[in-house]
Design an enzyme around this catalytic site. Structure first.
Site, mmCIF file in Angstrom:
data_model
loop_
_atom_site.group_PDB
_atom_site.id
_atom_site.type_symbol
_atom_site.label_atom_id
_atom_site.label_comp_id
_atom_site.label_asym_id
_atom_site.label_seq_id
_atom_site.Cartn_x
_atom_site.Cartn_y
_atom_site.Cartn_z
ATOM 1 N N GLU A 1 41.806 34.383 48.157
ATOM 2 C CA GLU A 1 41.719 35.585 47.333
ATOM 3 C C GLU A 1 42.178 36.817 48.106
ATOM 4 O OE1 GLU A 1 38.155 35.634 44.512
ATOM 5 O OE2 GLU A 1 37.498 34.303 46.126
ATOM 6 N N CYS B 1 35.927 30.357 37.450
ATOM 7 C CA CYS B 1 35.263 30.362 38.757
ATOM 8 C C CYS B 1 35.199 28.962 39.341
ATOM 9 C CB CYS B 1 33.854 30.940 38.627
ATOM 10 S SG CYS B 1 32.972 30.978 40.206
ATOM 11 N N ARG C 1 31.128 27.372 40.968
ATOM 12 C CA ARG C 1 29.965 27.235 40.099
ATOM 13 C C ARG C 1 28.941 26.209 40.554
ATOM 14 N NH1 ARG C 1 32.812 26.463 34.492
ATOM 15 N NH2 ARG C 1 34.734 26.301 35.723
#
Length: 436
Positions: free
Chosen positions: A316, A138, A141
């Site tokens: 994404e 990820c 964070r």
């Protein structure tokens, strides 16, 4: 995990179909069942509660002097060493929590008596946030302390889980100002495995094989769509058909399925700032990427039903979900509408189409008021997170192949460096869920 904000709710055409036209309720509906669940927080009785965010504590404190736990016994469902390690870490990072040694002794005694133990609300909240902090894949964070933790451990039925998953989506959507949220349901217990959510994500589009050998919709949602149809779900043949939620209470049992209420699924219709024809493609995407098929492990306790979300980074959607050949495969269509030469690879038509597709995604989410990170900004923020963790004396494990974005990776600062190695045993963590 992803990153996300919004104000304009874009209605999907799925609500216009005859089989949904007469729906007036906003709650989950199981086939042949009445609406179930009540809206927590403001629309009815409360099923669970939010655990408030904890202020950051110092990175280290003197260790407690409690005796080391014995080796894991065969009858221990929960590993006492993992439990003790987590409790000590919790007290190091939250020194106001009290006597670590006393809590370790209480936890080990509970494991000896019952095979497992129960986290306090504060331990659960901090453990869930640590699981995000430890997520090596990820890039977002930096925000781990802001995770909203919904303590729903008292719920285990399919109806209750579905109702609270829908409330999770409402809480996370937040009229577009997306909140990172995790909803933690009952854990596995000795001889009593907890219920599971079958879906990979709380929101995902169905996929249907087309007569010409291609696909309608998202091939990644084909398997779940087929399973839902077998259970009685009536689906259309639209390219952006939201799948129902499937919840399985026990191993080997038939899952229950639930339509997602429209107010849980914020979608953004895609357009381009320079090409009006782009809107004619009819593309859209949902705002909240809520992962629902991973197990949250905290101190040896396994929570197999703990859906969590961040918010999207534009790539994404633009560089993976809509562009990948085994997903929506839109690059050739976009290149054709742009008038690009697709006769050979040296024209870089794929690259040019990919950039414009990502421009459209970022533009559309911004116009709709939905927060979305771009890969350049998020890369800089991740390095800020690493620097903060380093000052606190903590490593930041990272998987380079996931941290570097799929568009213009070499132009981002996360490309040109090494990272702390990934420890597969690091806990707390979100881990792949073991199959029943």
């Amino acid at each position: 995990m992803s990153l996300i904000f919004d104000r304009l709710r874009t209605r999907s055409t799925r609500g216009d179909r005859t089989d949904r036209a007469d729906r007036t309720d906003r709650g989950p509906r199981r086939a042949g069942a009445a609406p179930v669940g009540a809206c927590p927080y403001s629309h009815g009785h409360v099923h669970g509660h939010l655990v408030p965010e904890e202020p950051p504590g110092p990175a280290a404190a003197p260790p407690d002097t409690a005796a080391a736990p014995p080796e894991t016994a065969d009858d221990h469902f929960t590993d006492p060493r993992q439990a003790a390690d987590f409790v000590r870490q919790f007290h190091r990072e939250q020194p106001a929590a009290g006597d670590a040694a006393a809590r370790v002794r209480a936890v080990l005694d509970e494991i000896d008596r019952t095979g497992t133990y129960e986290h306090t609300p504060a331990e659960l909240a901090h453990g869930a946030r640590l699981a995000w902090r430890n997520a090596a894949r990820c890039i977002g964070r930096l925000y781990w302390r802001s995770l909203v933790v919904r303590d729903l451990r008292h719920l285990s039925s399919a109806d209750d889980i579905a109702a609270e998953c829908f409330e999770h989506l409402r809480t996370a959507t937040n009229e577009g100002r997306i909140r990172p949220v995790v909803s933690v349901f009952a854990p596995d217990r000795p001889g009593r495995p907890a219920a599971r959510i079958v879906n990979q994500q709380l929101i995902r589009y169905a996929g249907h094989p087309a007569p010409d050998g291609g696909w309608t919709g998202d091939p990644a949602g084909a398997q779940l769509a087929a399973r839902a149809r077998d259970l009685g779900w009536k689906c259309g043949e639209e390219p952006f058909e939201v799948l129902p939620l499937l919840v399985q209470e026990r191993p080997g049992e038939r899952p229950e399925w639930y339509e997602l209420p429209e107010d849980t699924t914020l979608e953004v219709r895609l357009s381009h700032p320079e090409h009006p024809w782009f809107a004619e493609l009819g593309l859209r995407w949902y705002a909240v990427p809520a992962i629902s098929d991973m197990t949250l492990e905290i101190g040896g306790v396994r929570y197999p039903t703990a859906p969590f979300n961040g918010w999207y980074m534009g790539t994404e959607i633009g560089a993976r979900n809509l562009a990948d050949a085994d997903r929506y495969a839109m690059l050739a269509t976009v290149a054709e509408r742009l008038g690009l030469d697709t006769s050979h690879e040296r024209t870089l038509w794929r690259d040019r189409a990919l950039v414009e597709l990502n421009v459209a995604v970022l533009h559309s989410f911004q116009e709709a008021g939905v927060t979305m990170a771009d890969h350049h900004t998020e890369s800089e923020r991740f390095l800020k997170h690493i620097a903060q963790e380093k000052r606190l004396g903590r490593p930041t494990p990272a998987d380079w192949s996931w941290i570097v974005p799929p568009v213009s990776g070499g132009l981002t600062p996360v490309y040109h460096r090494y990272y702390d190695p990934v420890d597969p045993e690091l806990r707390p963590a979100f881990v792949a869920r073991e199959p029943w």
